[in-house]
Design a protein around this motif. Structure first.
Motif, mmCIF file in Angstrom:
data_model
loop_
_atom_site.group_PDB
_atom_site.id
_atom_site.type_symbol
_atom_site.label_atom_id
_atom_site.label_comp_id
_atom_site.label_asym_id
_atom_site.label_seq_id
_atom_site.Cartn_x
_atom_site.Cartn_y
_atom_site.Cartn_z
ATOM 1 N N SER A 74 0.823 -1.219 0.000
ATOM 2 C CA SER A 74 0.000 0.000 0.000
ATOM 3 C C SER A 74 0.852 1.261 0.000
ATOM 4 C CB SER A 74 -0.926 0.012 1.217
ATOM 5 O OG SER A 74 -0.172 -0.008 2.422
ATOM 6 N N ARG A 105 1.219 2.631 -3.536
ATOM 7 C CA ARG A 105 -0.010 2.732 -4.331
ATOM 8 C C ARG A 105 -0.760 4.024 -4.005
ATOM 9 N NH1 ARG A 105 2.387 -1.182 -5.774
ATOM 10 N NH2 ARG A 105 1.546 -3.036 -6.811
ATOM 11 N N GLN A 127 -6.279 3.091 -5.269
ATOM 12 C CA GLN A 127 -5.943 1.704 -5.548
ATOM 13 C C GLN A 127 -6.029 0.841 -4.293
ATOM 14 O OE1 GLN A 127 -2.024 2.519 -7.300
ATOM 15 N NE2 GLN A 127 -2.825 1.803 -9.303
ATOM 16 N N THR A 135 -9.623 0.210 -3.691
ATOM 17 C CA THR A 135 -10.154 -0.724 -4.683
ATOM 18 C C THR A 135 -9.916 -2.159 -4.250
ATOM 19 O OG1 THR A 135 -9.824 0.847 -6.484
ATOM 20 C CG2 THR A 135 -10.022 -1.462 -7.088
ATOM 21 N N LEU A 136 -8.711 -2.438 -3.771
ATOM 22 C CA LEU A 136 -8.400 -3.783 -3.303
ATOM 23 C C LEU A 136 -9.245 -4.166 -2.089
ATOM 24 C CD1 LEU A 136 -6.656 -6.364 -3.288
ATOM 25 C CD2 LEU A 136 -5.033 -5.119 -1.823
ATOM 26 N N LEU A 145 -7.040 -8.479 -10.191
ATOM 27 C CA LEU A 145 -6.672 -7.067 -10.078
ATOM 28 C C LEU A 145 -5.214 -6.798 -10.449
ATOM 29 C CD1 LEU A 145 -8.493 -6.161 -6.731
ATOM 30 C CD2 LEU A 145 -9.220 -5.628 -9.067
ATOM 31 N N GLU A 178 -4.860 -3.985 -13.070
ATOM 32 C CA GLU A 178 -5.292 -2.665 -12.593
ATOM 33 C C GLU A 178 -4.395 -2.147 -11.483
ATOM 34 O OE1 GLU A 178 -9.292 -0.508 -10.699
ATOM 35 O OE2 GLU A 178 -9.332 -2.596 -11.357
ATOM 36 N N LEU A 179 -3.944 -3.044 -10.573
ATOM 37 C CA LEU A 179 -3.237 -2.587 -9.389
ATOM 38 C C LEU A 179 -1.731 -2.886 -9.403
ATOM 39 C CD1 LEU A 179 -5.826 -3.581 -6.648
ATOM 40 C CD2 LEU A 179 -5.629 -1.435 -7.898
ATOM 41 N N THR A 215 0.470 -7.555 -7.037
ATOM 42 C CA THR A 215 -0.775 -7.675 -6.265
ATOM 43 C C THR A 215 -1.086 -9.127 -5.944
ATOM 44 O OG1 THR A 215 -1.635 -5.684 -7.319
ATOM 45 C CG2 THR A 215 -3.239 -7.122 -6.256
#
Length: 436
Positions: A323, A326, A330, A333-334, A396, A399-400, A404
């Motif tokens: 984290s 990020r 984001q 979102t997770l 994800l 996207e992340l 991830t």
């Protein structure tokens, strides 16, 4: 000619008159003779068409009334010697009645403009006309239908039989139509409106009244529609607020806690909003809030003991390092994707979600509904969450970020006795469910 002497009259005769009708043979007059013959044939009372003026009644040579301002009819009633089938007529009661007497009550008390009443005798074919205004009847023509030359209101005429039951009774008694007496033929009275009568109802007043009533009706209907729309809008707003609040409470607390909170809120609301205290709270919001805050600590705590439960603590391994590199969006979102799936599994497994603290997800099984397989259920729930963690992180990655899917879920379970309750502070948003 039979002898029928007059022996009583009313009103009494003038003593200064040349003719005193006492012992006068009344059958010498054609009108009385015709009436007596009709009574002998029908054995019922009768009335004649038009007879003489009472002032000339006892003059044998006078066959027509001299006063043209009024028409009269002769009403005759038989006097019997006894009751029964063998009775015989021994006398007569005669009354001279003006026709206006019968007509003056047709519009009694009605102060409208006049109407015309025409009476026609089917027996003799005679007709005469009266003008009726209110309770007064005035002779227009003693021998003619004044309306026959004025067909303007012919379609508005209203005709009815005159003395229909009286004539019917006499005809049934005689068993035949007696052409010499009008009692066997009914009169017909016909009412016609006049121009003066029509003028009473001609004008703009009916239209104005109709428009006024219609305007009032439309205004009232519009007012009710607006009022109904405002009421429904307010009700929808209250209902939407109640639904959202109920959904919020349902998401935070189990059903038994919800019930206790609602009952306590209802009790407090009833106590604080009644009488002078409620009025003071409404007028002075600050004082009302102080009293409410002072009373919070005095309420009965909401706490229960659950001897058989299993608690799960699950946090994300490697979350802190991940984290830190990020964006906040984001990170959320997770967490949102994971907790959403965990909540679905909890609902299916009948596991109660206590809270989330950052990346730590806390759930318990065995409360608020006790169950003997709480440990087994919680282990299955933890296993499902771990599999779901892998599935979500793999989706994800794009996207992340590529690291991830390296995140994992650490799970800790503990079974035993817990005390669960609600801690409430001095503000409405400080309530929370605590387990120990």
């Amino acid at each position: 000619m039979p002898l029928s002497p007059v022996w009583m009259t009313s009103p009494p005769p003038n003593p200064n008159s040349d003719l005193i009708p006492i012992n006068f043979n009344i059958m010498s007059n054609p009108s009385f003779l015709l009436a007596s013959e009709t009574i002998a044939a029908t054995e019922r009372p009768t009335f004649e068409d038009v007879c003489e003026n009472p002032t000339t009644l006892f003059h044998p040579n006078s066959l027509a009334q001299t006063d043209l301002s009024e028409l009269y009819t002769l009403l005759a009633v038989p006097a019997w010697n006894e009751y029964g089938d063998s009775r015989t007529i021994v006398g007569y009661f005669f009354a001279i009645v003006p026709w206006s007497f019968y007509l003056s009550d047709i519009l009694d008390g009605y102060k409208a403009n006049p109407v015309v009443a025409v009476l026609r005798n089917k027996c003799s074919g005679k007709a005469f006309s009266y003008q009726i205004t209110g309770g007064e009847a005035i002779l227009l023509d003693p021998a003619e239908d004044v309306h026959q030359n004025d067909p303007e209101y012919e379609a508005m005429a209203y005709a009815e039989p005159f003395a229909e039951e009286f004539v019917k009774d006499a005809n049934e008694s005689s068993g035949e139509n007696n052409s010499n007496s009008c009692i066997s033929n009914d009169f017909t009275i016909t009412i016609y409106p006049t121009k003066q009568f029509e003028s009473t109802y001609r004008g703009n007043e009916p239209v104005l009244y109709t428009v006024a009533v219609l305007a009032i009706f439309l205004f009232t209907a519009l007012a009710f529609m607006v009022f109904d729309w405002i009421s429904q809008r307010n009700q929808r707003g209250i209902m939407d607020t109640a639904i959202r609040q109920n959904a919020l409470v349902s998401s935070l607390f189990p059903k038994n806690i919800q019930k206790k909170l609602m009952e306590e809120i209802k009790e407090e609301s009833t106590k604080n909003n009644s009488g002078k205290a409620g009025l003071r709270n409404y007028l002075n919001n600050e004082e009302g809030e102080e009293e409410q805050q002072e009373g919070v600590g005095k309420t009965k705590p909401i706490a229960d003991l659950f001897p058989e439960t299993t608690i799960m603590f699950a946090d994300i391994a490697g979350f802190t390092a991940w984290s830190s590199t990020r964006e906040p969006s984001q990170v959320f979102t997770l967490l949102e994707a994971l907790y959403h799936e965990f909540d679905k599994i909890a609902k299916r497994r009948r596991v109660f979600k206590v809270e989330v603290v950052g990346d730590c997800y806390v759930a318990v099984c065995g409360l608020p509904d006790p169950r003997i397989d709480h440990g087994v259920v919680m282990a299955k729930f933890a296993n499902d969450c771990m599999h779901k963690m892998t599935e979500v992180t793999n989706k994800l990655v794009v996207e992340l970020g590529p690291d991830t899917n390296e995140l994992g879920l650490r799970v800790g379970l503990h079974s035993g006795t817990v005390v669960a309750g609600v801690l409430r502070g001095t503000s409405h948003d400080s309530s929370s469910l605590v387990t120990q």
